[in-house]
Design a protein around this motif. Structure first.
Motif, PDB file in Angstrom:
ATOM      1  N   ARG A  21       0.936  -1.228   0.048  1.00 36.88           N
ATOM      2  CA  ARG A  21      -0.048   0.137  -0.063  1.00 36.88           C
ATOM      3  C   ARG A  21       0.998   1.337   0.112  1.00 36.88           C
ATOM      4  O   ARG A  21       0.447   2.401  -0.641  1.00 36.88           O
ATOM      5  CB  ARG A  21      -1.008   0.189   1.201  1.00 36.88           C
TER       6      ARG A  21
ATOM      7  N   LEU B 290      -4.453  -9.183  -2.203  1.00 38.69           N
ATOM      8  CA  LEU B 290      -3.906  -8.219  -3.340  1.00 38.69           C
ATOM      9  C   LEU B 290      -3.688  -9.058  -4.715  1.00 38.69           C
ATOM     10  O   LEU B 290      -4.013 -10.146  -4.762  1.00 38.69           O
ATOM     11  CB  LEU B 290      -2.387  -7.682  -2.974  1.00 38.69           C
ATOM     12  N   GLU B 291      -3.580  -8.026  -5.794  1.00 36.96           N
ATOM     13  CA  GLU B 291      -3.455  -8.697  -7.107  1.00 36.96           C
ATOM     14  C   GLU B 291      -1.999  -8.276  -7.411  1.00 36.96           C
ATOM     15  O   GLU B 291      -1.576  -6.879  -7.708  1.00 36.96           O
ATOM     16  CB  GLU B 291      -4.631  -8.194  -8.084  1.00 36.96           C
TER      17      GLU B 291
ATOM     18  N   HIS C   7       5.212  -6.719  -8.984  1.00 39.93           N
ATOM     19  CA  HIS C   7       4.303  -5.667  -9.365  1.00 39.93           C
ATOM     20  C   HIS C   7       3.014  -6.079  -8.875  1.00 39.93           C
ATOM     21  O   HIS C   7       2.149  -6.895  -9.175  1.00 39.93           O
ATOM     22  CB  HIS C   7       4.383  -5.758 -11.000  1.00 39.93           C
ATOM     23  N   VAL C   8       2.502  -4.843  -8.099  1.00 41.10           N
ATOM     24  CA  VAL C   8       1.264  -5.161  -7.516  1.00 41.10           C
ATOM     25  C   VAL C   8       0.230  -3.991  -8.288  1.00 41.10           C
ATOM     26  O   VAL C   8       0.701  -2.953  -8.242  1.00 41.10           O
ATOM     27  CB  VAL C   8       1.313  -4.662  -6.035  1.00 41.10           C
ATOM     28  N   SER C   9      -0.915  -4.584  -8.485  1.00 42.50           N
ATOM     29  CA  SER C   9      -1.897  -3.653  -9.061  1.00 42.50           C
ATOM     30  C   SER C   9      -2.998  -3.163  -8.232  1.00 42.50           C
ATOM     31  O   SER C   9      -3.625  -1.955  -8.421  1.00 42.50           O
ATOM     32  CB  SER C   9      -2.363  -4.527 -10.349  1.00 42.50           C
ATOM     33  N   SER C  10      -3.395  -4.145  -7.284  1.00 39.76           N
ATOM     34  CA  SER C  10      -4.515  -3.500  -6.423  1.00 39.76           C
ATOM     35  C   SER C  10      -4.197  -4.152  -5.061  1.00 39.76           C
ATOM     36  O   SER C  10      -3.599  -5.326  -4.981  1.00 39.76           O
ATOM     37  CB  SER C  10      -6.005  -3.831  -6.736  1.00 39.76           C
ATOM     38  N   VAL C  11      -4.891  -3.598  -3.998  1.00 41.29           N
ATOM     39  CA  VAL C  11      -4.615  -3.936  -2.551  1.00 41.29           C
ATOM     40  C   VAL C  11      -6.052  -4.046  -1.914  1.00 41.29           C
ATOM     41  O   VAL C  11      -6.732  -2.822  -2.172  1.00 41.29           O
ATOM     42  CB  VAL C  11      -3.523  -3.167  -1.892  1.00 41.29           C
ATOM     43  N   SER C  12      -6.290  -5.011  -1.064  1.00 36.44           N
ATOM     44  CA  SER C  12      -7.545  -5.157  -0.508  1.00 36.44           C
ATOM     45  C   SER C  12      -7.430  -4.379   0.737  1.00 36.44           C
ATOM     46  O   SER C  12      -6.466  -4.300   1.434  1.00 36.44           O
ATOM     47  CB  SER C  12      -7.888  -6.482  -0.118  1.00 36.44           C
TER      48      SER C  12
END
Length: 318
Positions: free
Chosen positions: A105, A141-142, A153-158
């Protein structure tokens, strides 16, 4: 959806705190809640009076600190805090997953394999990849693995982490900064839209004025320049043109019309001529073959010697 699922998984442990009057029972609830594979938020359990009462027990106060780390801390906080209870494998995996969620994040954190190994106390790159894969399957996460460059490489986080007590002022400051940037951007967009509309209105006004000027010039040419009908008529037409536009514009228009008229005369004014050269005379001669009546049918003195029925060829100059 993930947050609702995590809250539903925590509800049984919150309900059990009502009967956990002893510090040992409350500490056991902390261990069970942090070991459950579906619990990722712990703020509601942390705020119960029975759990907060652990701070008064020297033997079980570390369990309260452990629950705080699971709520809004990281694995580095656990390793840097002494005298905490040991973690079982389920707790270790969950705390590393939650720590990865916190690191992902924050854009200032480096998500390289090496940095994650240092932050999460992992042995090698394979352990980093296994942890990321488990977090993706858990819906935290994605992300995509880049083994060649050693980067995650992180595209989205819950939204499955509790807020720390001292993080609200910093979050409010970030939101105010973001709101200020949005306001400034909207003001710039409004200014650009107003400038575009003003430019479009100006172009429309200029085009309308140009069309009216052209119509006025054409009317002036028709009314005042239709022929050499006297000095007064020509002078009046010139005054009308100059009233519509300047003298220079009227002169340019007159020269253009005169040039077009000359071109039209040169091309179509000579019906009997096959040449388009302007230097030829209008009375160009053309040979025509004509038949004249025979002498026997009342031919006159212009008959050709040779007998009746002969045709006389004459040349007529057109």
């Amino acid at each position: 959806m993930e947050q609702t699922k995590a809250l539903n998984a925590l509800e049984p442990f919150v309900a059990l705190t009502k009967s956990a009057s002893a510090p040992r029972a409350a500490a056991d609830l902390v261990t069970q809640a942090t070991s459950n594979q579906n619990t990722y938020v712990f703020a509601e359990l942390l705020q119960t009076p029975q759990i907060q009462a652990l701070s008064q027990s020297p033997d079980y106060a570390p369990h309260l600190k452990l629950l705080e780390i699971f709520s809004h801390g990281t694995y580095a906080d656990y390793t840097s805090t002494p005298n905490l209870p040991p973690l079982n494998p389920a707790q270790t995996l969950k705390l590393r997953q939650l720590s990865l969620l916190t690191l992902a994040r924050d854009p200032q954190h480096n998500l390289t394999y090496y940095a994650l190994q240092q932050q999460l106390d992992l042995n090698d790159a394979r352990a980093v990849e296994d942890l990321v894969i488990s977090a993706v399957y858990a819906g935290l996460l994605e992300a995509q693995l880049d083994p060649r460059n050693g980067v995650v490489h992180v595209s989205s986080v819950s939204p499955l982490r509790d807020l720390a007590p001292d993080s609200i002022p910093a979050m409010l400051g970030s939101l105010q900064t973001w709101s200020g940037r949005c306001t400034s951007t909207l003001a710039d967009l409004d200014a650009q839209i107003a400038a575009i509309r003003a430019d479009a209105a100006r172009r429309h006004t200029d085009k309308k004025a140009w069309d009216m000027a052209q119509a006025a010039l054409m009317d002036a040419e028709k009314n005042g320049g239709g022929g050499n009908g006297g000095a007064g008529g020509g002078r009046g037409g010139e005054q009308q043109q100059q009233g519509a536009h300047t003298r220079g514009q009227a002169g340019i228009l007159n020269r253009a019309i005169t040039h077009m008229q000359q071109q039209g005369q040169q091309r179509f004014g000579k019906r009997g001529s096959g040449s388009l050269e302007p230097g030829q005379d209008d009375d160009e001669a053309m040979d025509l073959d004509e038949e004249e009546p025979d002498d026997g049918e009342g031919g006159g003195s212009g008959a050709v010697a040779g007998g009746p029925g002969k045709k006389r060829i004459s040349r007529r100059k057109l």
